[in-house]
Scaffold this motif. Structure first.
Motif, short mmCIF file in Angstrom:
data_model
loop_
_atom_site.label_atom_id
_atom_site.label_comp_id
_atom_site.label_asym_id
_atom_site.label_seq_id
_atom_site.Cartn_x
_atom_site.Cartn_y
_atom_site.Cartn_z
N LEU A 96 38.49 30.22 81.77
CA LEU A 96 38.76 30.41 80.33
C LEU A 96 39.93 31.36 80.11
N HIS A 97 39.98 32.41 80.91
CA HIS A 97 41.08 33.38 80.81
C HIS A 97 42.42 32.66 81.04
N LEU A 98 42.48 31.85 82.10
CA LEU A 98 43.73 31.12 82.39
C LEU A 98 44.02 30.09 81.30
N ALA A 99 43.00 29.43 80.80
CA ALA A 99 43.21 28.43 79.73
C ALA A 99 43.86 29.08 78.51
N LEU A 100 43.38 30.27 78.16
CA LEU A 100 43.95 30.97 77.00
C LEU A 100 45.41 31.35 77.25
N ILE A 101 45.69 31.80 78.48
CA ILE A 101 47.08 32.15 78.82
C ILE A 101 47.97 30.90 78.73
N LEU A 102 47.48 29.79 79.30
CA LEU A 102 48.28 28.56 79.29
C LEU A 102 48.44 28.01 77.87
N ALA A 103 47.47 28.31 77.01
CA ALA A 103 47.59 27.88 75.61
C ALA A 103 48.52 28.81 74.83
N GLY A 104 49.03 29.85 75.49
CA GLY A 104 50.02 30.72 74.86
C GLY A 104 49.44 31.87 74.06
N VAL A 105 48.17 32.18 74.27
CA VAL A 105 47.55 33.27 73.49
C VAL A 105 48.06 34.62 73.98
N LYS A 106 48.45 35.44 73.01
CA LYS A 106 49.00 36.77 73.32
C LYS A 106 48.24 37.83 72.53
N ARG A 107 48.55 39.08 72.85
CA ARG A 107 47.97 40.23 72.14
C ARG A 107 48.06 40.05 70.63
N GLU A 108 46.98 40.40 69.92
CA GLU A 108 46.91 40.34 68.45
C GLU A 108 46.81 38.92 67.88
N ASP A 109 46.95 37.91 68.72
CA ASP A 109 46.73 36.54 68.23
C ASP A 109 45.25 36.36 67.90
N GLU A 110 44.96 35.40 67.01
CA GLU A 110 43.57 35.09 66.71
C GLU A 110 43.14 33.81 67.42
N VAL A 111 41.92 33.82 67.94
CA VAL A 111 41.35 32.66 68.62
C VAL A 111 39.99 32.37 68.02
N ILE A 112 39.79 31.14 67.57
CA ILE A 112 38.49 30.75 67.01
C ILE A 112 37.54 30.44 68.16
N CYS A 113 36.32 30.95 68.05
CA CYS A 113 35.33 30.74 69.11
C CYS A 113 33.97 30.41 68.47
N GLN A 114 33.32 29.41 69.03
CA GLN A 114 31.95 29.09 68.61
C GLN A 114 31.10 30.35 68.77
N SER A 120 32.22 32.98 76.95
CA SER A 120 33.15 32.16 76.16
C SER A 120 34.13 33.04 75.41
N ALA A 121 33.67 34.21 74.98
CA ALA A 121 34.47 35.06 74.09
C ALA A 121 35.17 36.20 74.83
N ASN A 122 34.60 36.69 75.92
CA ASN A 122 35.18 37.85 76.62
C ASN A 122 36.66 37.69 76.98
N PRO A 123 37.07 36.52 77.50
CA PRO A 123 38.48 36.40 77.90
C PRO A 123 39.46 36.55 76.73
N ILE A 124 39.01 36.31 75.49
CA ILE A 124 39.87 36.55 74.33
C ILE A 124 40.21 38.04 74.30
N ALA A 125 39.18 38.86 74.53
CA ALA A 125 39.36 40.31 74.52
C ALA A 125 40.20 40.78 75.71
N TYR A 126 40.07 40.10 76.86
CA TYR A 126 40.90 40.49 78.03
C TYR A 126 42.38 40.48 77.66
N LEU A 127 42.74 39.54 76.77
CA LEU A 127 44.15 39.36 76.40
C LEU A 127 44.56 40.24 75.23
N GLY A 128 43.62 41.03 74.71
CA GLY A 128 43.94 41.84 73.53
C GLY A 128 44.07 40.99 72.28
#
Ligand SMILES: *Cc1c(COP(=O)(O)O)cnc(C)c1O
Length: 369
Positions: free
Chosen positions: A64-82, A89-97
């Protein structure tokens, strides 16, 4: 009397695993690369079909962490999560800030509600930020409403990360879960439908993206004779030893799905309608691997009563996932809720669901229920 413990979901080896693990030892491929890693990836690609490209990794969380990186998610971006999911499912969003935005579920599949998803996207856009990705989950193996989610994702041009950690072997209108997202992730943790003891995979749409994932998962090393790095890397590749377990498990995956589905049918047949017990119906065209058999009870008190009584009898059960928007660590983040997940959390209980349960185990559980 001291009965043997019945677990919620135990690892269940098929018998073929050791052959591959021995091979790894005999050939000294005791490393995070080798023939079992490639073999396991091929087995998964063959099973999933749909021109999938699989990178075997050390965990579903890492995937999931790599998927978010490949999707271009960066610090302060918002990601919708079930919201209704496991914290991984949600922790890797926080890893990226980045900032998680939680969305509640609908009642047909217990997964992310399309209507509320669209409302959330509109509202985030009106507040000045379009979400960078959507993480949708096939909870307990039940596919989310892919067509509706996909339509919304396409309309707003937001990539979907499909969390299929619990849903290997499930299908949506004949298509395999694990191939429905722009990126998809699988988990082979000890409690999942098949296991490598610990492990995961990222499923991508093309070979180039897979190679990028493997590059990031192996410390992002540039093509140079010395160690040179132009990007931050991770140590997320799967070990060739545990990939051997995965190859053996792939030989029994279809059997495991059958048995888990039969467990669910057993509970449903014997309990449905009794004492207010309710089960999640499989909507037309959707096939759940029934990773865990879940029951809704008539009240929170009833659920706790059952859970504690079974615990006394050495039978493990567990409340459904506590929604992320109610978790102390995530409650400060934006959420869009409709009450569904809160009710599920209050009333729901996961029953023992392992593919290694015997008829005797099932009878013992039923008697105590
Ligand atoms: C298990 C699980 C994960 C994480 O997988 P790991 O391999 O344990 O890191 C992610 N999402 C869901 C929904 C899961 O159940």
């Amino acid at each position: 009397m001291n009965f043997k413990k019945i677990w919620l979901s135990s690892p269940h080896m098929g018998g073929g695993e050791l052959k591959y693990v021995h091979e790894a030892f005999e050939t000294n491929w005791v490393a995070p690369l080798g023939p079992n890693v490639e073999g396991f990836e091929k087995d998964l690609e063959h099973f999933l079909k749909a021109d999938s490209h699989v990178a075997a990794l050390s965990s579903g969380t890492g995937a999931l962490h790599l998927a978010l990186i490949l999707a271009g998610v960066k610090r302060e971006d918002e990601v919708i999560c079930q919201s209704m999911t496991f914290s991984a499912s949600a922790n890797p969003i926080a890893y990226l800030g980045a900032i998680p935005v939680f969305v509640d579920s609908e009642k047909e599949t217990w997964n992310i509600c399309p209507e509320l998803l669209e409302k959330a996207i509109e509202d985030r856009i009106s507040k000045g930020k379009k979400p960078k990705a959507i993480i949708a989950v096939h909870l307990y193996g039940m596919p989310y409403q892919h067509d509706e989610i996909d339509r919304i994702a396409k309309k707003y041009e937001i990539p979907v990360i499909e969390d299929a950690a619990e849903a290997l072997g499930s299908q949506y209108k004949g298509r395999n879960c694990g191939t429905l997202g722009d990126f998809s992730i699988l988990s082979f943790n000890g409690n999942k439908i098949i296991t490598t003891s610990g492990g995961g995979a990222l499923v991508t749409k093309n070979q180039e993206m897979k190679e990028k994932a493997v590059f990031l998962a192996t410390q992002a090393r540039d093509a140079a004779p010395h160690y040179q790095h132009s990007e931050i890397g991770y140590n997320y590749r799967m070990s060739n030893v545990v990939a051997g377990i995965g190859r053996g498990q792939m030989e029994v995956l279809e059997e495991r799905v059958k048995v888990r589905r039969a467990n669910f049918e057993f509970y449903k047949t014997h309990l449905s309608g009794k004492d207010g017990f309710q089960f999640l119906h499989e909507p037309e065209g959707l096939l759940s691997n029934r990773w865990l058999s879940c029951v809704l009870t008539s009240s929170f008190e009833e659920r706790e009563n059952i859970r504690l009584k079974l615990q006394e009898k050495n039978i493990e059960t567990r409340p459904l996932w506590k929604p992320m928007h109610l978790q102390p660590v995530f409650e400060k983040y934006p959420n869009y809720v409709n009450g569904t997940t809160e009710e599920l959390f209050e009333l729901g209980l996961c029953l023992p669901s392992g593919s290694d349960l015997t008829q005797q185990d099932l009878s013992r559980i039923l008697e105590n229920l």
